[in-house]
Design a protein around this motif. Structure first.
Motif, PDB file in Angstrom:
ATOM      1  N   UNK A  51      40.824  14.849  -5.450  1.00 19.31           N
ATOM      2  CA  UNK A  51      39.390  14.638  -5.257  1.00 19.31           C
ATOM      3  C   UNK A  51      38.920  13.537  -6.193  1.00 19.31           C
ATOM      4  N   UNK A  52      38.319  12.474  -5.654  1.00 20.10           N
ATOM      5  CA  UNK A  52      37.825  11.414  -6.513  1.00 20.10           C
ATOM      6  C   UNK A  52      36.486  11.778  -7.118  1.00 20.10           C
ATOM      7  N   UNK A  53      36.132  11.098  -8.166  1.00 16.99           N
ATOM      8  CA  UNK A  53      34.792  11.253  -8.712  1.00 16.99           C
ATOM      9  C   UNK A  53      33.850  10.364  -7.919  1.00 16.99           C
ATOM     10  N   UNK A  54      32.543  10.643  -7.954  1.00 17.33           N
ATOM     11  CA  UNK A  54      31.614   9.807  -7.197  1.00 17.33           C
ATOM     12  C   UNK A  54      31.742   8.327  -7.533  1.00 17.33           C
ATOM     13  N   UNK A  55      32.108   8.013  -8.790  1.00 16.09           N
ATOM     14  CA  UNK A  55      32.198   6.621  -9.198  1.00 16.09           C
ATOM     15  C   UNK A  55      33.391   5.909  -8.589  1.00 16.09           C
ATOM     16  N   UNK A  56      34.354   6.687  -8.024  1.00 16.53           N
ATOM     17  CA  UNK A  56      35.581   6.074  -7.524  1.00 16.53           C
ATOM     18  C   UNK A  56      35.447   5.545  -6.113  1.00 16.53           C
ATOM     19  N   UNK A  57      34.334   5.796  -5.429  1.00 20.25           N
ATOM     20  CA  UNK A  57      34.185   5.358  -4.046  1.00 20.25           C
ATOM     21  C   UNK A  57      34.224   3.838  -3.939  1.00 20.25           C
ATOM     22  N   UNK A  58      34.919   3.296  -2.924  1.00 15.40           N
ATOM     23  CA  UNK A  58      35.101   1.854  -2.828  1.00 15.40           C
ATOM     24  C   UNK A  58      33.967   1.129  -2.105  1.00 15.40           C
ATOM     25  N   UNK A  59      32.744   1.619  -2.232  1.00 17.72           N
ATOM     26  CA  UNK A  59      31.631   1.017  -1.492  1.00 17.72           C
ATOM     27  C   UNK A  59      30.919  -0.015  -2.370  1.00 17.72           C
ATOM     28  N   UNK A  60      31.032  -1.296  -2.058  1.00 20.88           N
ATOM     29  CA  UNK A  60      30.326  -2.291  -2.866  1.00 20.88           C
ATOM     30  C   UNK A  60      28.830  -2.238  -2.601  1.00 20.88           C
ATOM     31  N   UNK A  61      28.055  -2.569  -3.606  1.00 26.24           N
ATOM     32  CA  UNK A  61      26.611  -2.608  -3.440  1.00 26.24           C
ATOM     33  C   UNK A  61      26.227  -3.919  -2.762  1.00 26.24           C
ATOM     34  N   UNK A  62      25.450  -3.847  -1.697  1.00 26.84           N
ATOM     35  CA  UNK A  62      25.031  -5.044  -0.986  1.00 26.84           C
ATOM     36  C   UNK A  62      23.785  -4.727  -0.174  1.00 26.84           C
ATOM     37  N   UNK A  63      23.039  -5.731   0.205  1.00 26.10           N
ATOM     38  CA  UNK A  63      21.846  -5.485   1.013  1.00 26.10           C
ATOM     39  C   UNK A  63      22.236  -4.920   2.379  1.00 26.10           C
ATOM     40  N   UNK A  64      21.359  -4.157   3.021  1.00 21.51           N
ATOM     41  CA  UNK A  64      21.651  -3.646   4.363  1.00 21.51           C
ATOM     42  C   UNK A  64      21.921  -4.795   5.333  1.00 21.51           C
ATOM     43  N   UNK A 332      26.247  14.894  -1.861  1.00 22.55           N
ATOM     44  CA  UNK A 332      27.012  13.662  -1.999  1.00 22.55           C
ATOM     45  C   UNK A 332      28.512  13.941  -2.060  1.00 22.55           C
ATOM     46  N   UNK A 333      28.892  15.065  -2.639  1.00 21.14           N
ATOM     47  CA  UNK A 333      30.315  15.406  -2.743  1.00 21.14           C
ATOM     48  C   UNK A 333      30.963  15.535  -1.362  1.00 21.14           C
ATOM     49  N   UNK A 334      30.183  15.949  -0.368  1.00 20.35           N
ATOM     50  CA  UNK A 334      30.745  16.095   0.982  1.00 20.35           C
ATOM     51  C   UNK A 334      31.042  14.744   1.617  1.00 20.35           C
ATOM     52  N   UNK A 335      30.424  13.685   1.108  1.00 20.41           N
ATOM     53  CA  UNK A 335      30.575  12.344   1.677  1.00 20.41           C
ATOM     54  C   UNK A 335      31.708  11.554   1.047  1.00 20.41           C
ATOM     55  N   UNK A 336      32.372  12.104   0.041  1.00 20.17           N
ATOM     56  CA  UNK A 336      33.448  11.396  -0.649  1.00 20.17           C
ATOM     57  C   UNK A 336      34.789  11.664   0.007  1.00 20.17           C
ATOM     58  N   UNK A 337      35.731  10.742  -0.080  1.00 15.28           N
ATOM     59  CA  UNK A 337      37.084  11.019   0.421  1.00 15.28           C
ATOM     60  C   UNK A 337      37.770  12.072  -0.458  1.00 15.28           C
ATOM     61  N   UNK A 338      38.187  13.169   0.171  1.00 15.67           N
ATOM     62  CA  UNK A 338      38.935  14.207  -0.534  1.00 15.67           C
ATOM     63  C   UNK A 338      40.371  14.329  -0.032  1.00 15.67           C
ATOM     64  N   UNK A 339      40.681  13.680   1.072  1.00 11.99           N
ATOM     65  CA  UNK A 339      42.005  13.805   1.656  1.00 11.99           C
ATOM     66  C   UNK A 339      42.250  12.591   2.548  1.00 11.99           C
ATOM     67  N   UNK A 340      43.505  12.247   2.743  1.00 11.67           N
ATOM     68  CA  UNK A 340      43.858  11.165   3.662  1.00 11.67           C
ATOM     69  C   UNK A 340      44.164  11.777   5.015  1.00 11.67           C
ATOM     70  N   UNK A 341      43.309  11.524   5.976  1.00 10.53           N
ATOM     71  CA  UNK A 341      43.489  12.084   7.316  1.00 10.53           C
ATOM     72  C   UNK A 341      44.373  11.209   8.185  1.00 10.53           C
ATOM     73  N   UNK A 355      36.407  14.088   4.096  1.00  7.03           N
ATOM     74  CA  UNK A 355      35.639  14.555   2.952  1.00  7.03           C
ATOM     75  C   UNK A 355      35.584  16.060   2.955  1.00  7.03           C
ATOM     76  N   UNK A 356      34.397  16.612   2.848  1.00  4.95           N
ATOM     77  CA  UNK A 356      34.198  18.057   2.937  1.00  4.95           C
ATOM     78  C   UNK A 356      33.415  18.322   4.221  1.00  4.95           C
ATOM     79  N   UNK A 357      34.149  18.541   5.313  1.00 10.03           N
ATOM     80  CA  UNK A 357      33.527  18.739   6.608  1.00 10.03           C
ATOM     81  C   UNK A 357      33.168  17.456   7.322  1.00 10.03           C
ATOM     82  N   UNK A 358      33.517  16.302   6.763  1.00  9.24           N
ATOM     83  CA  UNK A 358      33.207  15.009   7.357  1.00  9.24           C
ATOM     84  C   UNK A 358      34.452  14.139   7.428  1.00  9.24           C
ATOM     85  N   UNK A 359      34.558  13.316   8.475  1.00  6.00           N
ATOM     86  CA  UNK A 359      35.440  12.165   8.431  1.00  6.00           C
ATOM     87  C   UNK A 359      34.723  11.077   7.638  1.00  6.00           C
TER      88      UNK A 359
END
Length: 549
Positions: A51-64, A332-341, A355-359
């Protein structure tokens, strides 16, 4: 699968497991050929998934990347997308809802609730969600986690002392998050065949202790009843039934008045879309799917009007109309990658996460993309796809067995919103993938056509009697003249046996995981009675052999 007539079929891989892989890859901007390759694999290869920490997500910050004009253009195409899909496939009923920047910008129904009858589908028509129930369940658990009664990393046994898996160490350490992320080691779809035979929730969960386990936290194996066990443990910690907890934590606070985790509520709703299966060239309302045993994983019914409220909550960090309904951090924890599907099939290939109940996936712009499909082979197919960073989400509900319509509409819409056009024509692609899955699911032995010179069967007395099995319970074989009947399950469901060859017979499988005709082989030594029999369809996890009592 082998060619041996006693190893005739693997248990049918659920359509939703394959669709989960496709959705995860679509979220990662997979090429269609990459998605097709992944779909050919019933269960992705084991991959370590801490399980990654929230800070580990690979989402760069950028405008919509989206704006109102792009979304309006995509919404304007929805009528055409849905109507074209319905015309091509004949699917009886569809409902679609879209949320953008905390507003419901589209909610509409198409077609009819039941083929051949006049009742029209509307945005408040109730559909069975199938596995789209899972992200709703994780939302409910996030509400309890936010209240401090449970933590995602709590061992399940802490809240449910009766919980047990085959390995005592895994039993002590398997957490709520492990089971919601499908990384407990339970085999793919563990317990589903018990549900098909009519066993209740308590019995099925008690048999999880007998299931063989893959290495703990080292793979992705999609399990409805593993997730159900975790959800029920959370409900016990909260001092309520799961059905009441869902209503009180999520449905009632959001005003989801037509949403329920009780099958009885769906069944009595006059504005419900009944399930359909394809029979020849026609869609028929042939079966009733009661998923109450796996309610957290597949038993929710809802409408696009209600699910639009839930999407607003998801896209708003747990907040709706200024009220923090679900704690933002727990959600937010449900939105993080917890497993490689879906592991990459090439060094530069896409990766699909769960994630937790989510792809969970990230597209080529680095945007987080969440989603889930739901599929009942007996007559339901659903999809939700969301871009949280853009505030955009779409839900598509259908009252037909899964052929890819729900995913195609959602993915085409997201393509148009992001690129102004369909990058992939998702409908023929999804139809092809689901058809290939269906074809791959056929047995190498055609029980409708026995061998040209089959060996004779023994006298019926060699086969009749009672047989025992710790997992499936007792099985009896009776004879009326030269006709044998096999009965098993809590309701002693009867399956007529037809001779195939020597000591092998065929029978018609039933239920959500039915695979048509399958085989039963008796072990007979000499002239005495059979010592045991093996039901191939029930043997995916090694529990298909019944021993004479």
């Amino acid at each position: 699968m082998t060619g041996d007539v006693t190893t005739l079929r693997r248990r049918r891989t659920s359509a939703v497991a394959v669709l989960a892989v496709l959705l995860a890859l679509a979220a990662s901007s997979a090429r269609p050929d990459a998605a097709r390759s992944a779909a050919a694999q019933p269960t992705p290869a084991p991959t370590p998934a801490p399980s990654p920490s929230p800070a580990a997500g690979p989402v760069p910050q950028q405008p919509p990347l989206l704006d109102q004009a792009k979304v309006d253009h995509a919404v304007a195409q929805l009528d055409g997308l849905v109507q074209a899909a319905m015309k091509q496939t004949g699917v009886p009923g569809v409902a679609v809802g879209v949320v953008y920047r905390d507003k419901v910008v589209f909610a509409k129904g198409y077609g009819v609730r039941k083929a051949g009858e006049p009742g029209a589908v509307g945005p408040d028509t109730v559909f069975q969600l199938a596995s789209l129930s899972k992200p709703l369940a994780s939302t409910v658990v996030a509400g309890v986690v936010g209240g401090g009664k449970v933590a995602w990393d709590d061992p399940v046994i802490k809240h449910d002392p009766g919980f047990a898996l085959k390995d005592p160490w895994v039993t002590r350490h398997a957490t709520v998050a492990d089971l919601f992320a499908h990384r407990s080691g339970l085999p793919d779809h563990a317990g589903d065949l018990l549900e098909d035979l009519g066993f209740d929730r308590a019995y099925i969960l008690s048999r999880l202790r007998l299931e063989p386990l893959a290495p703990f936290r080292a793979g992705y194996f999609y399990t409805n009843f593993g997730l159900t066990a975790a959800a029920l443990a959370v409900a016990k910690a909260a001092g309520r039934s799961w059905e009441d907890l869902s209503a009180q934590t999520l449905y009632q606070p959001l005003g989801m008045t037509d949403t329920s985790s009780e099958f009885a509520d769906f069944e009595k709703n006059p504005d419900r879309a009944v399930g359909h299966v394809k029979v020849g060239d026609a869609w028929q309302a042939k079966y009733v799917r009661d998923p109450q045993a796996q309610s957290p994983a597949g038993g929710v019914s809802s409408t696009v009007d209600d699910l639009a409220k839930w999407m607003r909550l998801q896209l708003g960090g747990g907040k709706v109309d200024g009220r923090q309904v679900i704690d933002a951090t727990a959600l937010q924890e449900t939105h993080l990658p917890h497993n490689v599907a879906a592991p990459p099939r090439a060094p530069d290939g896409p990766v699909g996460f769960y994630g937790l109940g989510f792809n969970v996936g990230y597209d080529e712009f680095g945007r987080l993309r969440l989603g889930h499909s739901g599929a009942f082979e007996l007559g339901a197919a659903t999809n939700v796809t969301m871009l949280p960073g853009e505030g955009l989400g779409i839900v598509v509900l259908t009252n037909a067995q899964p052929i890819g319509v729900a995913e195609a509409v959602a993915y085409n819409f997201m393509d148009i919103a992001s690129y102004g056009r369909q990058k992939t024509d998702w409908l023929p692609f999804m139809l092809g993938v689901l058809q290939k899955m269906e074809n791959a699911d056929t047995s190498r032995t055609d029980y409708a056509k026995p061998p040209a010179n089959p060996a004779a069967a023994k006298p019926t007395a060699a086969y009749t009697g009672s047989y025992a099995n710790e997992y499936y319970g007792p099985l009896t074989v009776t004879a009326q003249g030269d006709r044998l009947t096999m009965a098993l399950g809590p309701r002693r469901q009867a399956f007529p046996l037809t001779h195939y060859d020597a000591d092998t017979f065929s029978y018609q499988t039933t239920g959500e995981n039915a695979v048509g005709l399958d085989g039963v082989t008796f072990t007979v030594d000499g002239s005495g009675p059979a010592k045991q029999l093996r039901v191939a369809h029930l043997d995916a996890d090694g529990w298909g052999t019944f021993t004479r009592s």
